[in-house]
Scaffold this motif. Structure first.
Motif, mmCIF file in Angstrom:
data_model
loop_
_atom_site.group_PDB
_atom_site.id
_atom_site.type_symbol
_atom_site.label_atom_id
_atom_site.label_comp_id
_atom_site.label_asym_id
_atom_site.label_seq_id
_atom_site.Cartn_x
_atom_site.Cartn_y
_atom_site.Cartn_z
ATOM 1 N N LYS A 1 -19.418 0.783 13.852
ATOM 2 C CA LYS A 1 -19.136 -0.587 14.270
ATOM 3 C C LYS A 1 -18.084 -0.569 15.369
ATOM 4 C CE LYS A 1 -18.418 -1.009 9.968
ATOM 5 N NZ LYS A 1 -18.006 -1.381 8.603
ATOM 6 N N ILE A 2 -18.480 -1.034 16.545
ATOM 7 C CA ILE A 2 -17.630 -0.974 17.732
ATOM 8 C C ILE A 2 -17.400 -2.380 18.261
ATOM 9 C CG2 ILE A 2 -17.369 -0.007 20.052
ATOM 10 C CD1 ILE A 2 -19.639 1.981 19.261
ATOM 11 N N THR A 3 -16.162 -2.707 18.579
ATOM 12 C CA THR A 3 -15.866 -3.939 19.293
ATOM 13 C C THR A 3 -15.388 -3.572 20.696
ATOM 14 O OG1 THR A 3 -14.429 -5.886 19.406
ATOM 15 C CG2 THR A 3 -13.567 -3.994 18.205
ATOM 16 N N LEU B 1 -25.763 3.758 25.699
ATOM 17 C CA LEU B 1 -25.691 3.996 24.262
ATOM 18 C C LEU B 1 -26.939 4.691 23.719
ATOM 19 C CD1 LEU B 1 -23.531 3.535 22.167
ATOM 20 C CD2 LEU B 1 -24.571 1.338 21.608
ATOM 21 N N GLY B 2 -28.045 4.562 24.427
ATOM 22 C CA GLY B 2 -29.262 5.231 23.982
ATOM 23 C C GLY B 2 -29.110 6.738 23.911
ATOM 24 N N SER B 3 -28.337 7.318 24.826
ATOM 25 C CA SER B 3 -28.149 8.774 24.802
ATOM 26 C C SER B 3 -27.323 9.200 23.595
ATOM 27 C CB SER B 3 -27.487 9.256 26.093
ATOM 28 O OG SER B 3 -26.148 8.803 26.181
ATOM 29 N N PHE B 4 -26.371 8.337 23.175
ATOM 30 C CA PHE B 4 -25.616 8.632 21.952
ATOM 31 C C PHE B 4 -26.534 8.600 20.743
ATOM 32 C CE2 PHE B 4 -23.421 6.931 18.188
ATOM 33 C CZ PHE B 4 -22.531 7.979 17.949
ATOM 34 N N GLN B 5 -27.403 7.603 20.682
ATOM 35 C CA GLN B 5 -28.294 7.471 19.530
ATOM 36 C C GLN B 5 -29.329 8.594 19.488
ATOM 37 O OE1 GLN B 5 -29.232 3.387 20.627
ATOM 38 N NE2 GLN B 5 -28.231 2.634 18.769
ATOM 39 N N GLN B 6 -29.728 9.114 20.645
ATOM 40 C CA GLN B 6 -30.623 10.268 20.666
ATOM 41 C C GLN B 6 -29.902 11.517 20.174
ATOM 42 O OE1 GLN B 6 -32.129 10.521 24.653
ATOM 43 N NE2 GLN B 6 -33.656 8.913 24.344
ATOM 44 N N ALA B 7 -28.638 11.672 20.568
ATOM 45 C CA ALA B 7 -27.863 12.849 20.158
ATOM 46 C C ALA B 7 -27.463 12.784 18.687
ATOM 47 C CB ALA B 7 -26.626 12.986 21.039
ATOM 48 N N TYR B 8 -27.252 11.573 18.172
ATOM 49 C CA TYR B 8 -26.794 11.398 16.787
ATOM 50 C C TYR B 8 -27.672 10.360 16.085
ATOM 51 C CZ TYR B 8 -22.656 13.761 18.616
ATOM 52 O OH TYR B 8 -21.804 14.662 19.198
ATOM 53 N N PRO B 9 -28.923 10.705 15.798
ATOM 54 C CA PRO B 9 -29.836 9.726 15.178
ATOM 55 C C PRO B 9 -29.426 9.310 13.773
ATOM 56 C CG PRO B 9 -30.817 11.924 15.208
ATOM 57 C CD PRO B 9 -29.569 12.004 16.028
ATOM 58 N N GLU B 10 -28.508 10.051 13.156
ATOM 59 C CA GLU B 10 -28.086 9.697 11.802
ATOM 60 C C GLU B 10 -27.174 8.470 11.783
ATOM 61 O OE1 GLU B 10 -25.275 13.142 13.091
ATOM 62 O OE2 GLU B 10 -27.263 12.336 13.543
ATOM 63 N N PHE B 11 -26.674 8.066 12.965
ATOM 64 C CA PHE B 11 -25.793 6.902 13.033
ATOM 65 C C PHE B 11 -26.493 5.755 13.753
ATOM 66 C CE2 PHE B 11 -22.588 10.494 13.491
ATOM 67 C CZ PHE B 11 -22.310 10.534 12.132
ATOM 68 N N LYS C 1 -18.601 9.771 12.161
ATOM 69 C CA LYS C 1 -19.295 8.947 13.152
ATOM 70 C C LYS C 1 -18.379 8.606 14.322
ATOM 71 C CE LYS C 1 -18.270 4.719 10.528
ATOM 72 N NZ LYS C 1 -18.831 3.639 9.698
ATOM 73 N N VAL C 2 -17.084 8.363 14.045
ATOM 74 C CA VAL C 2 -16.136 8.058 15.116
ATOM 75 C C VAL C 2 -15.839 9.318 15.929
ATOM 76 C CG1 VAL C 2 -13.815 7.220 15.651
ATOM 77 C CG2 VAL C 2 -15.148 6.129 13.843
ATOM 78 N N MET C 3 -15.739 10.458 15.257
ATOM 79 C CA MET C 3 -15.529 11.714 15.975
ATOM 80 C C MET C 3 -16.699 12.001 16.916
ATOM 81 S SD MET C 3 -13.985 14.041 12.847
ATOM 82 C CE MET C 3 -13.949 15.534 13.839
ATOM 83 N N ALA C 4 -17.916 11.775 16.432
ATOM 84 C CA ALA C 4 -19.105 12.012 17.261
ATOM 85 C C ALA C 4 -19.104 11.083 18.470
ATOM 86 C CB ALA C 4 -20.368 11.817 16.433
ATOM 87 N N PHE C 5 -18.805 9.811 18.236
ATOM 88 C CA PHE C 5 -18.802 8.847 19.332
ATOM 89 C C PHE C 5 -17.702 9.168 20.342
ATOM 90 C CE2 PHE C 5 -17.431 4.893 21.354
ATOM 91 C CZ PHE C 5 -18.631 4.417 21.852
ATOM 92 N N LEU D 1 -9.633 3.874 23.608
ATOM 93 C CA LEU D 1 -10.225 3.803 22.282
ATOM 94 C C LEU D 1 -9.081 3.505 21.321
ATOM 95 C CD1 LEU D 1 -12.550 6.959 22.292
ATOM 96 C CD2 LEU D 1 -13.174 4.593 22.809
ATOM 97 N N VAL D 2 -9.263 2.508 20.466
ATOM 98 C CA VAL D 2 -8.181 2.058 19.582
ATOM 99 C C VAL D 2 -8.703 1.931 18.164
ATOM 100 C CG1 VAL D 2 -6.426 0.302 19.188
ATOM 101 C CG2 VAL D 2 -7.228 0.739 21.523
ATOM 102 N N ALA D 3 -7.949 2.473 17.209
ATOM 103 C CA ALA D 3 -8.317 2.366 15.790
ATOM 104 C C ALA D 3 -7.155 2.886 14.948
ATOM 105 C CB ALA D 3 -9.579 3.176 15.497
ATOM 106 N N PRO D 4 -7.150 2.605 13.646
ATOM 107 C CA PRO D 4 -6.203 3.291 12.770
ATOM 108 C C PRO D 4 -6.443 4.803 12.841
ATOM 109 C CG PRO D 4 -7.218 1.434 11.640
ATOM 110 C CD PRO D 4 -7.972 1.615 12.924
ATOM 111 N N GLU D 5 -5.397 5.567 12.677
ATOM 112 C CA GLU D 5 -5.514 7.025 12.810
ATOM 113 C C GLU D 5 -6.580 7.600 11.886
ATOM 114 O OE1 GLU D 5 -2.615 11.007 12.713
ATOM 115 O OE2 GLU D 5 -1.787 9.000 12.319
ATOM 116 N N ALA D 6 -6.670 7.088 10.664
ATOM 117 C CA ALA D 6 -7.647 7.614 9.700
ATOM 118 C C ALA D 6 -9.078 7.414 10.179
ATOM 119 C CB ALA D 6 -7.450 6.952 8.342
ATOM 120 N N ASN D 7 -9.332 6.355 10.942
ATOM 121 C CA ASN D 7 -10.694 6.105 11.418
ATOM 122 C C ASN D 7 -11.192 7.196 12.352
ATOM 123 O OD1 ASN D 7 -10.324 3.728 10.011
ATOM 124 N ND2 ASN D 7 -11.252 2.442 11.579
#
Length: 326
Positions: free
Chosen positions: A112-114, A128-138, A293-297, A282-288
């Motif tokens: 989930k990205i804002t 974003l299509g290239s990300f989804q091709q590389a990581y179809p599990e997400f 999925k966030v590491m892959a993105f 890129l902004v998020a809590p450190e744990a995220n």
């Protein structure tokens, strides 16, 4: 004595909290007791052996009892220390389980990205299509907003923001710096009689965001200083649309328009650029950022922006662009 401790039967008030032993010292005690060595405890905790001894003495002073028997080359738990150990083990186990419960990803397969509307429309979605091709599990859920998400719930995993940085409550990773160039439709620069074009006669399209006030002033000055601002917007994506429609010349972030420039849909009437006052983060809590999925993105998007940066360096050098310091 039993190790089955019912923590929910303990009712603590503030005075009870004042009488609790120091948590840091309890952690040191736990590691030293489980390894039977102050030296190993120091190595595990990345502190000095003297610091371990100090924390153990602090705890022994608190209980007014020796918790270890010091021998020449080793330490052993005293009877009181052996009695205390299972309680401390269970307490820290409960803390670890509670921490894991808070950090569990409720939707590990949905990212989930804002994002800012302009970045989402002009940059992210087309790629974003290239990300989804590389990581179809997400699968991805993209929402747009100009506000900084506070991550007080699990509605977002990651935010992409164009900002100054310096948020002390969240982790920030610089995605890319950005540069502002003047762009317009090529037809706008063509005169009917082939005469030299007077840039001062061209209409201007301005992103009226407060942070761009200084850049806009420099842009108007470079364009002649007497131009008519025909359209003011607070959305860079709409500004791009207006430029593509031939409505005027606009100062726009290079990352949003470089592909239009590359394909000849937009041109740069001024051979200069401005450093943007903000950067993409890129902004998020450190744990995220530890979520798979966030590491892959993050890895994917960092690779994408490196290509944009390389394109900018080549474009700037071949076009002999100069930096405007306004």
């Amino acid at each position: 004595m039993t190790n089955d401790i019912n923590f929910y039967s303990v009712n603590l008030n503030l005075s009870d909290m004042d009488r609790l032993p120091p948590l840091k010292a309890l952690r040191v005690f736990l590691v030293a007791a489980e390894h039977g060595s102050f030296k190993v405890a120091a190595e595990k905790l990345f502190v000095t052996q003297a610091a371990v001894s100090q924390q153990i003495r602090l705890l022994e002073d608190y209980f007014a009892k020796p918790l270890f028997i010091r021998l020449n080359r080793e330490v052993r738990l005293s009877p009181d220390g052996a009695s205390l150990l299972p309680y401390i083990q269970q307490a820290f186990k409960a803390i670890e389980e509670g921490s894991r419960a808070l950090s569990v990803d409720p939707s590990p397969n949905q990212l989930k990205i804002t994002s800012l509307p302009s970045f989402a429309a002009r940059w992210l979605i087309p790629r974003l299509g290239s990300f989804q091709q590389a990581y179809p599990e997400f699968n991805c859920l993209v929402s747009t907003s100009c506000d900084l998400h506070d991550f007080s719930d699990d509605s977002q995993d990651l935010a992409i923001r164009f900002a100054e940085g310096g948020n002390t409550q969240l982790m920030e990773k610089v995605l890319t710096e950005d540069y502002i160039v003047s762009v317009c439709h090529p037809d706008l620069l063509q005169t009917k009689d082939g005469a030299d074009l007077n840039l001062g006669s061209l209409p201007l399209l301005i992103d009226d965001s407060p942070e761009l006030k200084q850049v806009n002033a420099g842009f108007v000055r470079e364009m002649g200083g007497k131009n008519q601002v025909v359209l003011q917007l607070l959305d860079s994506s709409l500004q791009v649309d207006a430029a593509l429609n031939g409505q005027g010349v606009a100062p726009i972030r290079y990352s949003l328009v470089y592909e239009y420039i590359e394909h000849g849909h937009l041109v740069c009437p001024l051979k200069c650029y401005w450093n943007s006052p903000y950067a993409n983060y890129l902004v998020a809590p450190e744990a995220n950022f530890d979520r798979p999925k966030v590491m892959a993105f993050t890895n994917w998007i960092m690779e994408e922006v490196r290509a944009v940066e390389a394109h900018w360096q080549m474009f700037k050098d071949t076009s002999n662009f100069s930096l405007m310091d306004d």
